[in-house]
Design an enzyme around this catalytic site. Structure first.
Site, mmCIF file in Angstrom:
data_model
loop_
_atom_site.group_PDB
_atom_site.id
_atom_site.type_symbol
_atom_site.label_atom_id
_atom_site.label_comp_id
_atom_site.label_asym_id
_atom_site.label_seq_id
_atom_site.Cartn_x
_atom_site.Cartn_y
_atom_site.Cartn_z
ATOM 1 N N CYS A 117 -6.185 1.699 5.824
ATOM 2 C CA CYS A 117 -6.834 0.464 6.261
ATOM 3 C C CYS A 117 -6.261 0.069 7.625
ATOM 4 O O CYS A 117 -5.339 0.710 8.143
ATOM 5 C CB CYS A 117 -6.588 -0.651 5.230
ATOM 6 S SG CYS A 117 -4.867 -1.206 5.170
ATOM 7 N N GLU A 133 0.902 3.842 1.915
ATOM 8 C CA GLU A 133 1.416 4.199 3.237
ATOM 9 C C GLU A 133 2.637 3.364 3.600
ATOM 10 O O GLU A 133 3.611 3.884 4.149
ATOM 11 C CB GLU A 133 0.343 3.979 4.322
ATOM 12 C CG GLU A 133 -0.914 4.772 4.126
ATOM 13 C CD GLU A 133 -2.013 4.014 3.392
ATOM 14 O OE1 GLU A 133 -3.187 4.242 3.730
ATOM 15 O OE2 GLU A 133 -1.700 3.221 2.483
ATOM 16 N N CYS A 176 -2.407 -0.671 7.539
ATOM 17 C CA CYS A 176 -1.580 0.530 7.472
ATOM 18 C C CYS A 176 -1.663 1.334 8.760
ATOM 19 O O CYS A 176 -0.661 1.893 9.207
ATOM 20 C CB CYS A 176 -1.980 1.373 6.264
ATOM 21 S SG CYS A 176 -1.560 0.576 4.694
ATOM 22 N N HIS A 198 0.836 -1.197 0.000
ATOM 23 C CA HIS A 198 0.000 0.000 0.000
ATOM 24 C C HIS A 198 0.876 1.254 0.000
ATOM 25 O O HIS A 198 2.042 1.209 0.419
ATOM 26 C CB HIS A 198 -0.905 0.018 1.231
ATOM 27 C CG HIS A 198 -1.979 -1.023 1.208
ATOM 28 N ND1 HIS A 198 -3.033 -1.007 2.090
ATOM 29 C CD2 HIS A 198 -2.164 -2.113 0.421
ATOM 30 C CE1 HIS A 198 -3.828 -2.041 1.845
ATOM 31 N NE2 HIS A 198 -3.318 -2.733 0.841
#
Length: 146
Positions: free
Chosen positions: A85, A57, A88, A55
């Site tokens: 999410c 992040e 993260c 992701h």
């Protein structure tokens, strides 16, 4: 940080999101800022790397930790175009990032609904920065997919 600085750095996160879009990735971007300087950038790479953890992040946090050669990012701010999410948010908490700024909320997978206590207790949250731009980028992407 002032509203203008939040918008400035969210625009940098949007640049990262557009990089993801160019590679047919879900267009999410992130930057880590420390002392008004970007020290880490990332965009979604889950399809490119065939890695569900890639992701935006996670990419930005890893880059920032590499910048400092350290695992903690206290006194840093993470800007991300979409609410993180739970995975993260956990990483943001473990990295002890002091401020999380996100654009659009994620009603389906966002941490505030599923794991609101996953950030470090001292982490400040600011949301809604350039929210419409962040939402539009995602909604346009998914309209083309359907």
């Amino acid at each position: 940080m002032s509203e203008n600085l939040h918008e400035k750095f969210m625009r940098e996160a949007l640049i990262e999101a557009h990089k993801a879009l160019k590679h047919n990735e879900v267009p999410i971007g992130a930057v880590v800022v420390c002392g008004e300087r970007i020290i880490g950038r990332g965009h979604n790479l889950t399809e490119t790397l065939q890695d569900v953890t890639a992701h935006a992040e996670m990419q930005a946090i890893t880059a920032a930790e590499n910048f400092f050669s350290a695992k903690y990012l206290t006194d840093c701010t993470l800007y991300v175009t979409l609410e993180p999410c739970t995975m993260c948010a956990g990483a943001i908490g473990w990295a002890q990032i002091s401020h999380l700024v996100f654009g659009a909320t994620d009603e389906k997978r966002g941490f505030t609904q599923f794991a609101p206590n996953s950030l470090h207790p001292k982490t400040k949250i600011t949301n809604g920065i350039l929210e419409n731009e962040c939402k539009k980028l995602l909604s346009d992407f998914f309209k083309k997919k359907r």
